[in-house]
Design a protein around this motif. Structure first.
Motif, PDB file in Angstrom:
ATOM      1  N   LYS A   1     -11.881  -2.184  12.893  1.00  0.00           N
ATOM      2  CA  LYS A   1     -10.971  -1.361  13.703  1.00  0.00           C
ATOM      3  C   LYS A   1      -9.542  -1.882  13.631  1.00  0.00           C
ATOM      4  CE  LYS A   1     -14.452   0.164  17.003  1.00  0.00           C
ATOM      5  NZ  LYS A   1     -14.936   0.022  18.390  1.00  0.00           N
ATOM      6  N   GLU A   2      -9.391  -3.204  13.677  1.00  0.00           N
ATOM      7  CA  GLU A   2      -8.039  -3.782  13.613  1.00  0.00           C
ATOM      8  C   GLU A   2      -7.383  -3.502  12.268  1.00  0.00           C
ATOM      9  OE1 GLU A   2      -8.327  -7.924  14.569  1.00  0.00           O
ATOM     10  OE2 GLU A   2      -9.254  -7.501  16.504  1.00  0.00           O
ATOM     11  N   VAL A   3      -8.151  -3.695  11.190  1.00  0.00           N
ATOM     12  CA  VAL A   3      -7.587  -3.440   9.865  1.00  0.00           C
ATOM     13  C   VAL A   3      -7.258  -1.955   9.724  1.00  0.00           C
ATOM     14  CG1 VAL A   3      -8.012  -3.545   7.378  1.00  0.00           C
ATOM     15  CG2 VAL A   3      -8.760  -5.426   8.851  1.00  0.00           C
ATOM     16  N   ALA A   4      -8.094  -1.098  10.300  1.00  0.00           N
ATOM     17  CA  ALA A   4      -7.826   0.337  10.245  1.00  0.00           C
ATOM     18  C   ALA A   4      -6.523   0.662  10.959  1.00  0.00           C
ATOM     19  CB  ALA A   4      -8.986   1.111  10.871  1.00  0.00           C
ATOM     20  N   ALA A   5      -6.302   0.031  12.103  1.00  0.00           N
ATOM     21  CA  ALA A   5      -5.071   0.287  12.854  1.00  0.00           C
ATOM     22  C   ALA A   5      -3.859  -0.202  12.063  1.00  0.00           C
ATOM     23  CB  ALA A   5      -5.145  -0.404  14.221  1.00  0.00           C
ATOM     24  N   ALA A   6      -3.986  -1.380  11.451  1.00  0.00           N
ATOM     25  CA  ALA A   6      -2.875  -1.924  10.656  1.00  0.00           C
ATOM     26  C   ALA A   6      -2.615  -1.028   9.445  1.00  0.00           C
ATOM     27  CB  ALA A   6      -3.205  -3.347  10.210  1.00  0.00           C
ATOM     28  N   SER A   7      -3.674  -0.493   8.846  1.00  0.00           N
ATOM     29  CA  SER A   7      -3.520   0.392   7.689  1.00  0.00           C
ATOM     30  C   SER A   7      -2.824   1.685   8.108  1.00  0.00           C
ATOM     31  CB  SER A   7      -4.901   0.724   7.090  1.00  0.00           C
ATOM     32  OG  SER A   7      -5.575  -0.461   6.709  1.00  0.00           O
ATOM     33  N   GLU A   8      -3.238   2.176   9.250  1.00  0.00           N
ATOM     34  CA  GLU A   8      -2.658   3.418   9.750  1.00  0.00           C
ATOM     35  C   GLU A   8      -1.154   3.279   9.946  1.00  0.00           C
ATOM     36  OE1 GLU A   8      -4.782   4.761  13.204  1.00  0.00           O
ATOM     37  OE2 GLU A   8      -3.463   6.492  13.446  1.00  0.00           O
ATOM     38  N   LYS A   9      -0.753   2.103  10.430  1.00  0.00           N
ATOM     39  CA  LYS A   9       0.688   1.854  10.587  1.00  0.00           C
ATOM     40  C   LYS A   9       1.439   1.968   9.273  1.00  0.00           C
ATOM     41  CE  LYS A   9       0.725  -1.053  14.702  1.00  0.00           C
ATOM     42  NZ  LYS A   9       0.779  -2.453  15.143  1.00  0.00           N
ATOM     43  N   MET A  10       0.773   1.640   8.182  1.00  0.00           N
ATOM     44  CA  MET A  10       1.401   1.722   6.858  1.00  0.00           C
ATOM     45  C   MET A  10       1.169   3.088   6.218  1.00  0.00           C
ATOM     46  SD  MET A  10       2.605  -1.231   6.919  1.00  0.00           S
ATOM     47  CE  MET A  10       3.355  -1.201   5.287  1.00  0.00           C
ATOM     48  N   GLY A  11       0.568   4.007   6.965  1.00  0.00           N
ATOM     49  CA  GLY A  11       0.356   5.343   6.416  1.00  0.00           C
ATOM     50  C   GLY A  11      -0.878   5.467   5.545  1.00  0.00           C
ATOM     51  N   ALA A  12      -1.735   4.466   5.573  1.00  0.00           N
ATOM     52  CA  ALA A  12      -2.948   4.514   4.757  1.00  0.00           C
ATOM     53  C   ALA A  12      -4.171   4.752   5.631  1.00  0.00           C
ATOM     54  CB  ALA A  12      -3.118   3.201   3.983  1.00  0.00           C
ATOM     55  N   VAL A  13      -5.248   5.192   5.000  1.00  0.00           N
ATOM     56  CA  VAL A  13      -6.496   5.468   5.710  1.00  0.00           C
ATOM     57  C   VAL A  13      -7.524   4.400   5.345  1.00  0.00           C
ATOM     58  CG1 VAL A  13      -8.408   7.078   5.927  1.00  0.00           C
ATOM     59  CG2 VAL A  13      -6.065   7.927   5.675  1.00  0.00           C
ATOM     60  N   PHE A  14      -8.088   3.782   6.349  1.00  0.00           N
ATOM     61  CA  PHE A  14      -9.098   2.741   6.116  1.00  0.00           C
ATOM     62  C   PHE A  14     -10.456   3.251   6.574  1.00  0.00           C
ATOM     63  CE2 PHE A  14     -11.738  -0.668   7.704  1.00  0.00           C
ATOM     64  CZ  PHE A  14     -11.646  -1.648   6.722  1.00  0.00           C
TER      65      PHE A  14
ATOM     66  N   VAL B   1       0.831  -1.206   0.000  1.00  0.00           N
ATOM     67  CA  VAL B   1       0.000   0.000   0.000  1.00  0.00           C
ATOM     68  C   VAL B   1       0.866   1.257   0.000  1.00  0.00           C
ATOM     69  CG1 VAL B   1      -0.238   0.264   2.504  1.00  0.00           C
ATOM     70  CG2 VAL B   1      -2.101   0.988   0.997  1.00  0.00           C
ATOM     71  N   LYS B   2       0.431   2.272  -0.741  1.00  0.00           N
ATOM     72  CA  LYS B   2       1.160   3.534  -0.780  1.00  0.00           C
ATOM     73  C   LYS B   2       0.727   4.406   0.390  1.00  0.00           C
ATOM     74  CE  LYS B   2       1.222   3.346  -5.769  1.00  0.00           C
ATOM     75  NZ  LYS B   2       0.694   3.910  -7.016  1.00  0.00           N
TER      76      LYS B   2
END
Lengths: 328, 328, 328, 328
Positions: free
Chosen positions: B134-147, B116-117
């Motif tokens: 919520k978990e996927v959102a947190a994992a996405s946030e770690k990669m700098g993405a917005v879920f 993910v960019k």
């Protein structure tokens, strides 16, 4: 329906009495003759008043003499018991708390049927078991009288403002005569079919109402705990397939809808105890007809548990409060 | 977490950052750049087509290659897996059957988060457990993405005609960007609150819908057995407090409402199995938050029993048929 | 009420009266005088035969003349109706399918009470609403007769082998006289209290039985799906706090317990329809006494749904089959 | 089972490591080497003490240091975290409140699996979701360790007196080794099958227990209201098909059975909150396996409602009190 059809219909139903036919037409034409009213409780009182307002002379009775005062002051004649009412009026409305009262008022030792005149029109607005309505109708027919069930929806407020809905069961030929009186007390008078179908419609509506109210309460509570704003959640439900009267008109969460009991600590409205009573009727009817009503049955049990836990006199939307967590 | 990631985190939380606005606007302004779409099933297919119609180039993938054909012929580029989609598009929509699929598509070995960019907008329209969102959102946030979670109401028909309702959870600052895409596929796009509240709203609505549908079915069945005409009963309910979407719009009794599955032997519509799945999510969510949902719980059990008795692929209004007496 | 009736009433209430003792002993001493038996169905037939075996002359009747053949061939005298039975016997046992039959047999135009002799002992072994037992008892008392309710547990097999359990309600002073007859037909004769408590005990037992059976079926099904061997699971439950009659004696899973209907495709045993009837009585009784019975109520609904889905005549343990997945 | 069979079985299950087989037998023979114990709460504390009594040196840890005091004074060695326990002991017992704790203690940053020795035997006596037991078992297997689930029935009293029942899931070849330890703490150690079946058995038992308890409470309440003496009613049920553990051993009506919580204002025993937790596990498991559990589901909801109404810490038999009428 023209006059000849009407006569025929009566003839088919009753089949034996010229006097009767004569009496029926007498009744219908002389519309401002006396009307009997039995049962002057919270609902019956404002209903009787509305009849008085429309110019109908009232002959009334109630087991509690103090209930009679108000309508007496407004001009109603008070007599001792239902038999005396039947002796003086050939159109009678009854509004009683439950099935045994109806049985007693109609078939008891001082009951209506002891002195009922042939051709009388008897309208019962109590909410009772439809099979009892049928039995009382059969007993009335034996005395040459016509019985109709006409339970109401809408509470004390609607009774006062003549905004009740009447669901009427009985011979279709008599519906016009019944409607003449009922429309003084209500905004909608719906013909439902044979005797007992008025009760059936009432019971069905209230069963679905109870299910919708508990369902809405569970849903709102769950949504709030998942972080949704209650007003927003209600808005979403109301534009979606979850929409129901309990979500859009009578929301059980304080502050979502204006002017409903949830905003007033669940005071007023339709008591949990009364809902439990109606659900008991629905359950009995379902049991007797071997009809599965799983949610209706559980709704009954929940309102019964609420009665056992101090919610008896609160509005039935207080199920939201009952289901909420008490402590942090 | 490195420094840039950390910044991104702050950015997401604090919507006034210039960097953040820059990232967003990069994405928003170039509105007809490529959009990723993962999950081309019965719902995803027409949704992707509607994006194509609006001129968005689509990069798509699905575990079943044959599901990709149709959108490919309409011009979509098909790639091997979610990671490759994420490599080429910074706005991605996912529409998957259930929770494990979502976990795999986002966090699996070839998942979106592998490539993910930074600044990407990831919108999940699957219906899943809000805690997983919520978990996927947190994992996405770690990669700098917005879920964001954006489940839909409305079935295949609404997906085809771009009439879906999207219930959106996630950072409010990103809602405009999400709405740009979602409004190509739906008529209503509702912001519900923090991540997971889109799912919460969907689950809540469907739980109340299921309760209303079973309740309406019980009520109609009981009324019919008590002698009421089904159309008349529906009319009475719909003008009274029993009214709900299942009684006035999607009545489960054949012949009462036109153009709904009950009139077509319960074909089409929203399958019992899918309703059972959503009720399972509602139940899990309620269990995890210790929220009592007695009717929702029983509704779940009834749809589960129906699945066990051959109703899995019939419309969920077939509960009316399930409850009816089979034999005299 | 004339003087003699009044005395009889006092006698019943006050068990020390000499007159009373005289009346009782007249009946008791002449123990091999005629006994009336009304209702010669699946249960009544073997019960009447057991009385014949013990040397009691039987006067019997049934609405279906063919039901009378077998006991007639064994020496019973058949008469036309209950009134005639009452005319000839001062001890009468009734075994009827449901509440309306009991009302008719006792209080109908050819009913027992039309010709009952003063001091007669009337024992009703039907399973009916306890409030009706009380009404019939009151009507019997007015005629100078003693009514007791004595419903049974145990099915046709227990009736044939005289292994029934009788739960007896009524005046304690009459229990010995009742027991003399009942112990010819059953292994246990339990005094439960005032009139109606026999029915109450029966209804309570069967409600808990239904709950235990459905609960055991759900539990066994869940355990099997989680990988447990059914026999092992039953063994674990039976040594733990999940133990109940349905798990240890009448297990609904084929092969776990020998010689029960689950091993014979749910043939024989106690029909789902009969269980639904008893649960309907429990529900009515609970509704009338405003007692919450959430699981009993749901058990009723489940057996009602089963009746609607073709399980009416299967043993009530077939709920295990009903709950299982139909297809892979 | 002879020695060769045992070896073969281990081989079949594990199939790849001479070292492993060697380690296993080392472990089994040296039976009084150190045993790890993690989780010294109300249950874990007396369990660890019983191992000490049997001469096993204990290495223990708990998140609450004060919980460690008592066993430390009795000779246990206290370490900082689960990883350190695993570093020093190759047989470890865990007794933790819920699923997340188990995940953390095994797979967290200081978890057992960080330092577990090959061939170690890990026994989890917590009550958790069986699917999590399977996941932890798989993770343990990757590290060369054997995981077994061994939840208990019996409360704090049984833990103190070493009278617990252990339901054990995992490789059958390891059962003997597990039993050696578990039989120091319990009276029954039952092998249930593959990993997760111990949890399955526990959950199944408690679901049926809850159903039986609520059913018994409804039944006793109904019977009492119908005029039956509670002791007599219990006696009748217990000799009939309504019999269950809750009616004959742990009756919820005060005064019917001696020495149970109902006689002590529902103090002690098994808390409503704990029952609600176990029913939540049963519900989750049923939902995930698409198994209908209508009564189990409603039982869960009732215990959940009780928690919301102040019954959380009362014994679960207090459902009798919850269902009773509060006021006249």
């Amino acid at each position: 329906m023209n006059n000849i059809q009407q006569q025929q219909k009566v003839i088919i139903a009753c089949a034996w009495s010229h006097v009767f036919l004569f009496v029926v037409s007498t009744r219908s034409m002389a519309s401002k003759t006396q009307v009997g009213f039995i049962g002057l409780g919270n609902m019956g009182n404002p209903m009787a008043k509305n009849l008085l307002k429309h110019g109908y002379p009232i002959i009334a009775t109630d087991v509690f003499p103090e209930s009679c005062k108000e309508v007496q002051e407004l001009g109603a004649q008070i007599v001792d018991n239902p038999a005396e009412v039947a002796d003086k009026a050939d159109r009678i409305i009854t509004m009683l708390p439950s099935t045994p009262n109806v049985i007693d008022v109609y078939t008891g030792p001082n009951g209506i049927l002891k002195k009922v005149k042939k051709g009388s029109l008897l309208i019962d607005s109590s909410t009772i078991d439809p099979s009892v309505s049928k039995e009382v109708a059969a007993a009335s027919e034996k005395m040459g009288a016509v019985f109709m069930d006409a339970p109401v929806s809408g509470g004390v407020g609607a009774a006062s403002s003549a905004k009740l809905t009447f669901m009427v069961g009985g011979a279709e030929a008599e519906f016009t005569a019944a409607k003449e009186l009922l429309s003084c007390m209500g905004a909608n008078v719906v013909y439902c079919g044979q005797v007992g179908t008025g009760q059936a419609a009432k019971i069905c509506n209230n069963m679905l109402l109870a299910i919708g109210m508990i369902g809405t309460s569970e849903t709102m509570n769950l949504g709030i705990r998942l972080g949704l704003d209650p007003k927003l959640l209600a808005k979403i439900l109301n534009m979606s397939s979850g929409r129901c009267w309990s979500s859009d008109t009578y929301n059980p969460v304080p502050g979502v809808v204006e002017g409903v009991p949830s905003g007033n600590n669940y005071q007023g409205g339709f008591g949990t105890q009364l809902m439990a009573k109606d659900l008991g009727l629905a359950q009995n009817t379902a049991t007797n007809t071997k009809t599965p009503v799983p949610l209706g049955s559980l709704a009954h049990q929940i309102y019964r548990m609420m009665c056992a836990r101090g919610y008896a006199s609160k509005d039935f939307s207080s199920v939201f409060q009952f289901l909420r967590e008490e402590e942090g």
